[in-house]
Design a protein around this motif. Sequence first.
Motif, mmCIF file in Angstrom:
data_model
loop_
_atom_site.group_PDB
_atom_site.id
_atom_site.type_symbol
_atom_site.label_atom_id
_atom_site.label_comp_id
_atom_site.label_asym_id
_atom_site.label_seq_id
_atom_site.Cartn_x
_atom_site.Cartn_y
_atom_site.Cartn_z
ATOM 1 N N VAL A 298 -1.847 2.694 8.326
ATOM 2 C CA VAL A 298 -2.861 1.798 8.881
ATOM 3 C C VAL A 298 -4.224 2.484 9.016
ATOM 4 O O VAL A 298 -5.261 1.808 9.049
ATOM 5 C CB VAL A 298 -2.411 1.237 10.243
ATOM 6 C CG1 VAL A 298 -1.172 0.375 10.067
ATOM 7 C CG2 VAL A 298 -2.146 2.357 11.248
ATOM 8 N N ASP A 299 -4.255 3.819 9.077
ATOM 9 C CA ASP A 299 -5.536 4.519 9.199
ATOM 10 C C ASP A 299 -6.042 5.034 7.854
ATOM 11 O O ASP A 299 -6.993 5.806 7.806
ATOM 12 C CB ASP A 299 -5.434 5.673 10.200
ATOM 13 C CG ASP A 299 -4.374 6.709 9.819
ATOM 14 O OD1 ASP A 299 -3.607 6.444 8.869
ATOM 15 O OD2 ASP A 299 -4.313 7.763 10.475
ATOM 16 N N ASP A 300 -5.424 4.608 6.763
ATOM 17 C CA ASP A 300 -5.862 5.006 5.432
ATOM 18 C C ASP A 300 -7.018 4.100 5.008
ATOM 19 O O ASP A 300 -6.834 2.887 4.868
ATOM 20 C CB ASP A 300 -4.697 4.874 4.443
ATOM 21 C CG ASP A 300 -5.021 5.369 3.040
ATOM 22 O OD1 ASP A 300 -6.221 5.599 2.744
ATOM 23 O OD2 ASP A 300 -4.086 5.524 2.242
ATOM 24 N N PRO A 301 -8.206 4.657 4.773
ATOM 25 C CA PRO A 301 -9.332 3.797 4.389
ATOM 26 C C PRO A 301 -9.201 3.213 2.993
ATOM 27 O O PRO A 301 -9.933 2.288 2.641
ATOM 28 C CB PRO A 301 -10.535 4.754 4.473
ATOM 29 C CG PRO A 301 -9.953 6.113 4.263
ATOM 30 C CD PRO A 301 -8.596 6.067 4.884
ATOM 31 N N LEU A 302 -8.281 3.758 2.183
ATOM 32 C CA LEU A 302 -8.074 3.244 0.826
ATOM 33 C C LEU A 302 -6.604 2.874 0.642
ATOM 34 O O LEU A 302 -5.913 3.376 -0.250
ATOM 35 C CB LEU A 302 -8.510 4.275 -0.217
ATOM 36 C CG LEU A 302 -10.008 4.381 -0.489
ATOM 37 C CD1 LEU A 302 -10.284 5.526 -1.458
ATOM 38 C CD2 LEU A 302 -10.555 3.077 -1.060
ATOM 39 N N ARG A 303 -6.130 1.964 1.481
ATOM 40 C CA ARG A 303 -4.720 1.567 1.410
ATOM 41 C C ARG A 303 -4.379 0.992 0.036
ATOM 42 O O ARG A 303 -3.302 1.223 -0.504
ATOM 43 C CB ARG A 303 -4.407 0.547 2.501
ATOM 44 C CG ARG A 303 -4.527 1.103 3.909
ATOM 45 C CD ARG A 303 -4.002 0.137 4.954
ATOM 46 N NE ARG A 303 -4.769 -1.097 5.010
ATOM 47 C CZ ARG A 303 -5.915 -1.242 5.670
ATOM 48 N NH1 ARG A 303 -6.437 -0.209 6.309
ATOM 49 N NH2 ARG A 303 -6.535 -2.407 5.700
ATOM 50 N N GLU A 304 -5.324 0.233 -0.526
ATOM 51 C CA GLU A 304 -5.048 -0.400 -1.810
ATOM 52 C C GLU A 304 -4.931 0.630 -2.936
ATOM 53 O O GLU A 304 -4.208 0.419 -3.915
ATOM 54 C CB GLU A 304 -6.127 -1.431 -2.150
ATOM 55 C CG GLU A 304 -7.544 -0.904 -2.131
ATOM 56 C CD GLU A 304 -8.208 -1.001 -0.765
ATOM 57 O OE1 GLU A 304 -9.448 -0.936 -0.707
ATOM 58 O OE2 GLU A 304 -7.494 -1.136 0.254
ATOM 59 N N GLN A 305 -5.608 1.776 -2.801
ATOM 60 C CA GLN A 305 -5.480 2.811 -3.831
ATOM 61 C C GLN A 305 -4.156 3.559 -3.689
ATOM 62 O O GLN A 305 -3.527 3.944 -4.684
ATOM 63 C CB GLN A 305 -6.650 3.786 -3.761
ATOM 64 C CG GLN A 305 -6.674 4.807 -4.897
ATOM 65 C CD GLN A 305 -6.312 6.203 -4.441
ATOM 66 O OE1 GLN A 305 -6.706 6.626 -3.354
ATOM 67 N NE2 GLN A 305 -5.593 6.945 -5.266
ATOM 68 N N ASP A 306 -3.707 3.752 -2.449
ATOM 69 C CA ASP A 306 -2.389 4.342 -2.234
ATOM 70 C C ASP A 306 -1.315 3.452 -2.842
ATOM 71 O O ASP A 306 -0.370 3.930 -3.481
ATOM 72 C CB ASP A 306 -2.141 4.528 -0.738
ATOM 73 C CG ASP A 306 -0.756 5.053 -0.436
ATOM 74 O OD1 ASP A 306 -0.453 6.183 -0.843
ATOM 75 O OD2 ASP A 306 0.030 4.323 0.193
ATOM 76 N N GLY A 332 2.852 -6.858 8.175
ATOM 77 C CA GLY A 332 1.875 -6.437 9.174
ATOM 78 C C GLY A 332 2.128 -5.005 9.571
ATOM 79 O O GLY A 332 2.431 -4.162 8.741
ATOM 80 N N GLY A 333 2.045 -4.731 10.863
ATOM 81 C CA GLY A 333 2.265 -3.367 11.324
ATOM 82 C C GLY A 333 3.719 -2.961 11.202
ATOM 83 O O GLY A 333 4.620 -3.748 11.517
ATOM 84 N N PRO A 334 3.981 -1.738 10.736
ATOM 85 C CA PRO A 334 5.353 -1.221 10.786
ATOM 86 C C PRO A 334 5.660 -0.789 12.222
ATOM 87 O O PRO A 334 4.957 -1.179 13.158
ATOM 88 C CB PRO A 334 5.297 -0.038 9.817
ATOM 89 C CG PRO A 334 3.870 0.424 9.886
ATOM 90 C CD PRO A 334 3.027 -0.783 10.153
ATOM 91 N N SER A 335 6.697 0.031 12.391
ATOM 92 C CA SER A 335 7.077 0.429 13.748
ATOM 93 C C SER A 335 6.988 1.929 13.977
ATOM 94 O O SER A 335 7.156 2.367 15.110
ATOM 95 C CB SER A 335 8.512 -0.037 14.037
ATOM 96 O OG SER A 335 9.408 0.522 13.086
ATOM 97 N N TRP A 336 6.706 2.701 12.937
ATOM 98 C CA TRP A 336 6.881 4.149 13.033
ATOM 99 C C TRP A 336 5.576 4.924 12.998
ATOM 100 O O TRP A 336 5.596 6.163 13.067
ATOM 101 C CB TRP A 336 7.788 4.628 11.891
ATOM 102 C CG TRP A 336 7.446 4.016 10.566
ATOM 103 C CD1 TRP A 336 7.969 2.868 10.041
ATOM 104 C CD2 TRP A 336 6.494 4.475 9.617
ATOM 105 N NE1 TRP A 336 7.404 2.594 8.823
ATOM 106 C CE2 TRP A 336 6.502 3.560 8.526
ATOM 107 C CE3 TRP A 336 5.641 5.577 9.564
ATOM 108 C CZ2 TRP A 336 5.690 3.712 7.419
ATOM 109 C CZ3 TRP A 336 4.824 5.729 8.452
ATOM 110 C CH2 TRP A 336 4.852 4.804 7.388
#
Length: 689
Positions: A298-306, A332-336
């Motif tokens: 969730v704190d990755d600014p380039l989630r779509e590239q990951d 949505g949000g995971p749990s871990w």
Amino acid sequence: MNEIRESAVPVSIPAKPPAPPLVHLADGLAFGGDYNPEQFDRAVWDEDVRLMREAGVNLVTLGVFAWGTVEVADGVWDWSWLDDALELLHRNGIGVDLATPTAAPPSWLLAAHPDIAPVLIDGYREPPGGRNAWCPASPVYRRYALRHVEALAERFGRHPAVRLWHVGNELGGGNARCYCDGSAEAFREWLKDRRGSLDEVNAAWGTDQWGHRFGRWEEILPPRGRHGAPNPGLFLDYERYNSDALLSHYLAEKEVLQRHSDAPVTTNLMVGAGAQVVDYASWAPHTAVAANDHYTLVDDPLREQDLAFAGDRMRGMFCDRRPWLLMESSTGGPSWQQRNRAKDPGEIVRHSLGHVARGSDGAMFFQWRASTAGAEQFHSAMLPHSGTRSRVWREVVELGGHLRSLAEIQGTTVEPARAAIVVDDVAGWALRHGLKPHRALSYGRELRQWHRVLWERGILCDVVSPWSDFEDYDLVIVPTLLVVSDENSDDAAQRLRDVPVHGGTLVVTYLSGICDADNQVIPGGFPGAFRDVLGAWSDEFYPLQQGEQVTLDNGAAVEEWTERVYLEGAEPVLSYATGPLAGGPAVTRHAVGEGAAWYVSAHLAPETIDDLAGRLAAEAGLEPVIEAGPGVEAVRRVGPGASYLFLLNHSGADQTVAATGHDLLTGTDLGPVLIVPAGGVRVLRESAA
């Protein structure tokens, strides 16, 4: 540590099988998720299947963690709920990916045999209550697990609802390495098979250093303890053993299933840039369809590239770049994670179709209905706690409609890439652990940086293993490949050295080709495996201290890593301007036949890598899939008689793209200039099917 009474489970890995036939799991693209009806009253089940049909769900994963709810005590079975769930799903036209529930040994088994649980590196045995709480060397666990799988397969092997078998869950997630005495015994047997003799072990590991030569097999132990300096050869072989031990267990369950069923068998991998859990490239050929679980940070600014990196690597697992399957993702949000925030509006659809664009034949989630209790009670779901009134539900229904509209894409492949990035889990293990010149370098970070510059330029690339065939690639990038593995007896280093000989461009970064497959330094100067083709070599590493910088002659800053480089045929492209290496080359280029070999001896800043990528792309003649505006990702899938252009707008503004085709999502003809709305997706059939 408890002594074992039975011999540890031996590791048996057959030769790599031929490529399996293509698997079609559903009528069109697969859509659904993990379904856990055992967590809810029967009264809820009818509502579940009604809403599944409303959303367009056509495949669910069933029974992943259900060992203890089916085998309620040792040899005591209650099949009633699973019988009913399968019949209910089948009656409603929903296929089943039936899981063996061996990721979660039941409480009665752990209470009777606590020694099946894995032991951590510091000697602490994992307590009950987690997942994958088992050691692959445990003969007790293997016996009980296969007994359960046998019973499951006998009962449901011919059930018409079963489209796929799903072995365990995220093997290695929680038990990637066990350090118990049973694992030590199995490791020694694995070594005998791999190395043949103690003399070979001693030679491979260089045990004459510190006088740690082994005279008896029983002297060899896992690299236990959180302190000290484990032998790098021992460490790497122990990583290989653990990967093989888990793969051997998967294959044992697979063999049982195949005796009772013709349905294909797979397991869910966890492929990404930073997760070297097991040696995934050696696992993939043993699956009928390569399946991946992918959760963005969730704190990755380039989630779509990951996401794109994971898809590019899944596609590169097979030489024919066949379709794969997104087995799990989140709505949505995971749990871990530390702060599990929801996804932004539109991300469920855009991320899911991003996986499809890069080769997945479906989009699956964990899980269908949100759990009200247990460890994952706040993990997001297709049907969230707020039910059908929620934004998540509306987007899930929208995604289901889109996937139905894209049914004709099933079985097509992503168009061939002309660029490749080389990744190896074994090299990642070697870089991550042990006494290194710089112990805080991240293998995943370096992979992401080089992938990012191609992704942002719209240049498609495959993420492949070192033993791939590179002849069809014009650009091959080798980031921090510390150990050059020789999997399947192929000379991986020679295959890479041949890239420029065949007219391609080879890029090798620092700390690549330093060690051979035994994790021994290749003498004669760095990088030993590639110095001849690079026409450059270094004799000393100069890792920079925290906060320290030097500059290059183009004014760019360098942090983390530098080397003293000598030229032997190569030309300098960038040089150090400050620091102890001032005046020396930092990036070099060596003309080789019709191609070239580049060496990047420094940890370059992202903008410097981007500038370099522009020159490399021009040299290799690489073009973007299409010219698109900022934030627009373009990928093309191709099949007999048709091609399909995916346009994903990750920006917050509408973007104009020059493209023509029939948008399968809206059913309209578009072009020659079209708008991709902010956060939206277009999928164009570019020619008639």
